[in-house]
Design a protein around this motif. Structure first.
Motif, short mmCIF file in Angstrom:
data_model
loop_
_atom_site.label_atom_id
_atom_site.label_comp_id
_atom_site.label_asym_id
_atom_site.label_seq_id
_atom_site.Cartn_x
_atom_site.Cartn_y
_atom_site.Cartn_z
N VAL A 101 -0.77 14.16 -1.70
CA VAL A 101 -0.63 13.12 -2.73
C VAL A 101 0.46 12.13 -2.33
CG1 VAL A 101 0.07 12.67 -5.11
CG2 VAL A 101 -1.53 14.52 -4.61
N VAL A 102 1.58 12.65 -1.84
CA VAL A 102 2.69 11.79 -1.41
C VAL A 102 2.25 10.86 -0.28
CG1 VAL A 102 4.94 11.80 -0.28
CG2 VAL A 102 4.49 13.36 -2.17
N ILE A 103 1.41 11.38 0.64
CA ILE A 103 0.90 10.56 1.74
C ILE A 103 -0.17 9.58 1.26
CG2 ILE A 103 -0.38 10.62 3.92
CD1 ILE A 103 0.96 13.28 4.53
N ALA A 104 -1.01 10.03 0.32
CA ALA A 104 -2.16 9.23 -0.10
C ALA A 104 -1.75 7.96 -0.84
CB ALA A 104 -3.08 10.06 -0.99
N ILE A 105 -0.71 8.02 -1.65
CA ILE A 105 -0.34 6.85 -2.47
C ILE A 105 -0.01 5.63 -1.60
CG2 ILE A 105 1.36 5.95 -4.10
CD1 ILE A 105 1.44 8.76 -5.36
N PRO A 106 0.94 5.72 -0.65
CA PRO A 106 1.18 4.54 0.21
C PRO A 106 0.01 4.25 1.15
CG PRO A 106 2.49 6.40 0.96
CD PRO A 106 1.88 6.81 -0.33
N SER A 107 -0.76 5.28 1.50
CA SER A 107 -1.91 5.07 2.39
C SER A 107 -2.97 4.20 1.72
CB SER A 107 -2.51 6.42 2.79
OG SER A 107 -3.68 6.23 3.56
N PHE A 108 -3.32 4.52 0.48
CA PHE A 108 -4.32 3.72 -0.24
C PHE A 108 -3.81 2.30 -0.51
CE2 PHE A 108 -6.16 7.89 -1.96
CZ PHE A 108 -7.13 7.90 -0.98
N ARG A 109 -2.51 2.19 -0.80
CA ARG A 109 -1.94 0.86 -1.04
C ARG A 109 -2.03 0.00 0.21
NH1 ARG A 109 2.73 2.32 -3.00
NH2 ARG A 109 3.89 2.21 -1.04
N LEU A 110 -1.74 0.60 1.37
CA LEU A 110 -1.82 -0.13 2.64
C LEU A 110 -3.27 -0.48 2.97
CD1 LEU A 110 -0.68 -1.20 5.29
CD2 LEU A 110 -0.67 1.16 6.17
N LEU A 111 -4.19 0.45 2.72
CA LEU A 111 -5.60 0.18 2.99
C LEU A 111 -6.11 -0.97 2.14
CD1 LEU A 111 -8.14 1.09 4.51
CD2 LEU A 111 -8.63 2.65 2.61
N TYR A 112 -5.70 -1.01 0.88
CA TYR A 112 -6.11 -2.10 0.00
C TYR A 112 -5.54 -3.43 0.49
CZ TYR A 112 -6.54 -4.98 -4.18
OH TYR A 112 -6.82 -6.00 -5.06
N LYS A 113 -4.29 -3.40 0.95
CA LYS A 113 -3.66 -4.63 1.44
C LYS A 113 -4.39 -5.16 2.66
CE LYS A 113 0.93 -6.47 2.54
NZ LYS A 113 2.38 -6.13 2.66
N GLN A 114 -4.88 -4.27 3.51
CA GLN A 114 -5.60 -4.70 4.71
C GLN A 114 -6.98 -5.28 4.37
OE1 GLN A 114 -5.09 -0.77 6.74
NE2 GLN A 114 -4.52 -1.99 8.50
N LEU A 115 -7.63 -4.70 3.36
CA LEU A 115 -9.01 -5.09 3.05
C LEU A 115 -9.10 -6.25 2.06
CD1 LEU A 115 -10.67 -1.56 2.76
CD2 LEU A 115 -10.69 -3.12 4.71
N ASP A 116 -8.09 -6.41 1.22
CA ASP A 116 -8.12 -7.47 0.21
C ASP A 116 -7.62 -8.77 0.83
OD1 ASP A 116 -8.39 -8.57 -2.43
OD2 ASP A 116 -6.20 -8.50 -2.58
N ILE A 117 -8.53 -9.67 1.13
CA ILE A 117 -8.17 -10.93 1.79
C ILE A 117 -7.58 -11.89 0.75
CG2 ILE A 117 -9.04 -12.90 3.09
CD1 ILE A 117 -11.22 -11.10 4.19
N PRO A 118 -6.33 -12.32 0.93
CA PRO A 118 -5.72 -13.26 -0.02
C PRO A 118 -6.28 -14.67 0.15
CG PRO A 118 -4.24 -12.88 1.82
CD PRO A 118 -5.43 -11.99 2.04
N GLU A 119 -5.78 -15.58 -0.64
CA GLU A 119 -6.20 -16.98 -0.49
C GLU A 119 -5.81 -17.46 0.90
OE1 GLU A 119 -5.57 -21.32 -2.67
OE2 GLU A 119 -4.77 -19.50 -3.58
N TYR A 120 -6.79 -17.91 1.66
CA TYR A 120 -6.55 -18.26 3.06
C TYR A 120 -6.57 -19.77 3.26
CZ TYR A 120 -11.66 -18.21 2.72
OH TYR A 120 -12.94 -18.43 2.31
N GLU A 121 -5.95 -20.18 4.39
CA GLU A 121 -5.81 -21.60 4.69
C GLU A 121 -6.74 -22.06 5.81
OE1 GLU A 121 -1.36 -22.62 4.65
OE2 GLU A 121 -1.40 -20.43 4.56
N MET A 122 -7.23 -21.13 6.61
CA MET A 122 -8.18 -21.49 7.66
C MET A 122 -9.01 -20.26 8.03
SD MET A 122 -5.82 -21.79 11.12
CE MET A 122 -7.26 -22.18 12.12
N THR A 123 -10.16 -20.53 8.67
CA THR A 123 -11.08 -19.46 9.05
C THR A 123 -11.42 -19.59 10.53
OG1 THR A 123 -12.06 -19.40 6.83
CG2 THR A 123 -13.33 -18.42 8.63
#
Length: 308
Positions: A101-123
């Motif tokens: 559980v201790v490992i999973a919490i920051p792991s899922f947060r990091l995975l979401y940060k990688q997959l959730d594309i923020p507002e971008y300025e170029m492609t």
């Protein structure tokens, strides 16, 4: 003598700095230098899990040593007839759950940060081929700019490889260290600093993988599918990656080189590249060289003032 020594010292430091500009150095341990928030979090998470693994390993080692010394046949001629211990069974069931559980919490947060594309300025679209990368700037103001990026040198012949890299280094006006073997390419992917970039990745033949360690980016390039990722580089420089999927005989020879430049330099390059890519690259390299000279002059002045 003081000024001469300072200048010599700075010259040595400057060469080393240029060689390690990409965050890569010989006999390196650990990750490449991070230049994005995502890679910062990956580096932290790696250290975090390493601490947990180290504690568990030392704990198990201590238990083994205790068992070997305290419960040896020599010290216990009459074997214990204990069949179970309720407390130990509860602990060895609950403790691993809590650790996960201790490992999973920051792991899922990091995975979401990688997959959730923020507002971008170029492609930018990266296309994997056997065996090189192609890039397309898909924004309207880029004029459908596209080019292929092939590795410099001949890995099968060390002499030819060295000669090819030296030729490119001379043409660019840089040292051989700045044209690293198996990593440098003829056309870098040019990106502005402090800009959120959406990367679209696909392939024309087999499965490849677009990986850029300094950015914390790794995404598969699959034929018929368009995968997406993102990065926001905060430092200028040249950063290297490679295809990270076994894609055939030349898998090791399709590197990725991303050149992060200032926004003004990028705008000038992008405008010129739509008419003549080679000329645009020459102008960009000249601009970068001038910037480095100014920075070097400023650093030398600081050293001379400190020496006085």
């Amino acid at each position: 003598m003081t000024m001469a020594g300072a200048a010599a010292t700075f010259a040595g430091v400057s060469t080393a700095a240029l060689a390690a500009e990409s965050g890569i150095k010989e006999w390196q341990l650990g990750f490449q230098a991070s230049v994005t928030d995502v890679m910062d979090d990956i580096t932290w998470f790696n250290g975090f899990t390493l601490v947990i693994i180290t504690v568990i390993t030392l704990f198990v080692l201590a238990l083994l040593i205790v068992c070997m010394t305290r419960f040896s046949a020599k010290k216990n001629p009459v074997p214990s007839r204990t069949s179970h211990n309720t407390m130990i069974e509860v602990v060895w069931t609950v403790a691993p759950i809590l650790i996960l559980v201790v490992i999973a919490i920051p792991s899922f947060r990091l995975l979401y940060k990688q997959l959730d594309i923020p507002e971008y300025e170029m492609t930018v679209k990266a296309i994997g081929y056997q065996w090189y990368w192609g890039y397309e700037y898909t924004d309207e103001n880029m004029g459908e700019l596209a080019f292929d990026s092939l590795m410099i040198g001949d890995p099968s012949d060390p002499a030819k490889d060295l000669a090819a890299r030296q030729e490119v280094a001379d043409a660019r006006g840089v040292s051989l260290n700045e044209v690293p073997r198996l990593l440098s390419v003829d056309y870098d992917l040019v990106i502005p600093v402090d800009t959120t970039v959406r990367m679209q990745v696909t392939s024309e033949d087999v499965i490849h993988s677009f990986a850029m360690p300094s950015f914390g980016v790794k995404v598969d390039a699959i034929p018929g599918r368009l995968n997406e990722t993102w990065f926001h580089a905060r430092e200028e420089g040249v950063y290297y990656g490679q295809c990270s999927e076994l894609c055939g005989k030349a898998h090791a020879f399709m590197p990725i080189a991303v050149r992060v430049v200032s926004k003004d330099q990028f705008q000038t390059w992008a405008t010129a590249a739509q008419d003549d890519l080679d000329t645009a690259n020459q102008q960009l390299l000249a601009s970068i060289a001038d910037t480095k000279k100014l920075a070097a002059a400023g650093k030398l002045e600081e050293i001379s003032v400190a020496a006085k």
